[in-house]
Design an enzyme around this catalytic site. Sequence first.
Site, short mmCIF file in Angstrom:
data_model
loop_
_atom_site.label_atom_id
_atom_site.label_comp_id
_atom_site.label_asym_id
_atom_site.label_seq_id
_atom_site.Cartn_x
_atom_site.Cartn_y
_atom_site.Cartn_z
N GLY A 1 -3.01 0.37 17.67
CA GLY A 1 -2.67 0.10 16.49
C GLY A 1 -2.18 1.21 16.11
O GLY A 1 -2.67 2.53 16.41
N ASP B 1 -10.23 1.93 2.89
CA ASP B 1 -10.63 1.59 4.08
C ASP B 1 -11.11 2.08 4.75
O ASP B 1 -11.90 1.83 5.38
CB ASP B 1 -9.02 1.20 4.27
CG ASP B 1 -7.93 -0.14 3.17
OD1 ASP B 1 -8.94 -0.88 2.46
OD2 ASP B 1 -7.47 0.16 3.79
N LYS C 1 0.49 -0.95 -0.16
CA LYS C 1 -0.35 0.07 -0.18
C LYS C 1 1.09 1.04 -0.02
O LYS C 1 0.20 1.89 -0.57
CB LYS C 1 -1.01 0.01 1.08
CG LYS C 1 -1.78 -1.33 1.11
CD LYS C 1 -3.15 -1.12 1.61
CE LYS C 1 -4.21 -1.94 1.80
NZ LYS C 1 -5.00 -2.15 3.30
N GLY D 1 -0.10 1.01 9.87
CA GLY D 1 0.05 1.26 8.67
C GLY D 1 -2.06 0.76 8.70
O GLY D 1 -2.69 1.89 7.86
P1 ATR Z 1 -0.25 -2.79 9.42
O1 ATR Z 1 0.07 -2.30 7.94
O2 ATR Z 1 -1.14 -4.28 9.18
O3 ATR Z 1 -1.11 -1.98 10.59
P2 ATR Z 1 2.06 -2.47 10.78
O4 ATR Z 1 2.29 -1.62 10.03
O5 ATR Z 1 3.39 -3.82 10.80
O6 ATR Z 1 1.24 -3.47 10.24
O7 ATR Z 1 1.47 -2.83 12.92
C1 ATR Z 1 1.12 -3.72 13.11
C2 ATR Z 1 0.80 -2.82 14.18
O8 ATR Z 1 0.35 -3.56 15.52
C3 ATR Z 1 2.02 -2.21 15.06
O9 ATR Z 1 0.71 -1.15 16.05
C4 ATR Z 1 2.08 -3.01 16.01
O10 ATR Z 1 2.70 -2.50 17.59
P3 ATR Z 1 3.98 -1.30 17.71
O11 ATR Z 1 4.14 -0.69 16.88
O12 ATR Z 1 4.09 -1.79 18.83
O13 ATR Z 1 5.41 -2.78 16.68
C5 ATR Z 1 1.04 -3.82 16.85
N1 ATR Z 1 1.20 -5.54 17.23
C6 ATR Z 1 1.56 -6.72 16.57
N2 ATR Z 1 1.74 -7.44 17.47
C7 ATR Z 1 1.22 -6.83 18.72
C8 ATR Z 1 1.05 -7.54 19.50
N3 ATR Z 1 1.46 -8.75 19.68
N4 ATR Z 1 0.46 -6.81 20.57
C9 ATR Z 1 0.38 -5.58 20.47
N5 ATR Z 1 -0.33 -5.20 19.12
C10 ATR Z 1 0.86 -5.38 18.64
#
Ligand code: ATR
Length: 274
Positions: free
Chosen positions: A131, A106, A70, A134
């Site tokens: 979160g 989205d 994206k 992205g």
């Molecule tokens: P996407 O594009 O799908 O949002 P991403 O940019 O990799 O994927 O973001 C993943 C999000 O999920 C992030 O906010 C991440 O938290 P961090 O910024 O601290 O890495 C969060 N995340 C991933 N695994 C997690 C977990 N086990 N518990 C809580 N937050 C999680």
Amino acid sequence: MMTNQPDQYAVMGNPIAHSQSPRIHTLFAAQTGQRLEYRAIRVEPGGFAAAARAFRDAGGKGFNVTVPFKQDAWVFADLLSARAERAGAVNTLSFEPTGARGDNTDGPGLVRDLKINHGCALAGRRILLLGAGGAARGVLQPLLAERPAQLVIANRTASRAAELALRFGDLGPVTGCGFADLAGRSFDLIVNATTAGLSDAVPPLPDGVLTADGWCYDLMYGREPTAFVRWGWERGAVQSLDGLGMLVEQAAEAFHLWRGVWPETQPVIAALRG
Ligand code: ATR
């Protein structure tokens, strides 16, 4: 160029084999009498721009973009809608005479699913967004446009939430924090935009964070209820929804951008649930 070929659309991502988008758009086309073909294209890492150009050069009209491209699509686009510009991500490209137009459907898909399909009011409500990646960035502007009383972004890495809040701060009352900072606060709607569900986990949230008549919404979906949907049920959420409705609604927004007609989403959501 005169051709008898139906207009060509696609979704590009990696992995892509289990994408529901070809099925959704094929159902939309049948329902609205639009003559088009829509297929899934797996793109190798680093290969997005070349794949996009190849699709355009073969006469493709537009395509959707999913994980992990994206941001590449945002860079690739010649012009961007305001919401895509802000999101820093593009999930829908349209090839027009003036260039490749990038949009992000989205967030509008999420808002349409909540408001229209489920009757969930957002104006004046307290929203918690989990979160800061992205997926979270993609839904912030449309959520803030609904004028919530407050929107709190909570993230494992609190600094990312704070940065994101800063970036969207001119659009409404948005702040960022870590999960532990949520102690003693409560929200009417909690939207999960983390990827914790990929390991069947839920972010560590304090007790009482969901109000008695609160709602939960997980941007993810699956055959079985997601960990966050189950979390919502266990805490007595009025509704605890997965992201299938959002998936179909973002597709409907894209279909409308490309074809100028709105498909009916309810029968398609029902077909996918079945
Ligand atoms: P996407 O594009 O799908 O949002 P991403 O940019 O990799 O994927 O973001 C993943 C999000 O999920 C992030 O906010 C991440 O938290 P961090 O910024 O601290 O890495 C969060 N995340 C991933 N695994 C997690 C977990 N086990 N518990 C809580 N937050 C999680």
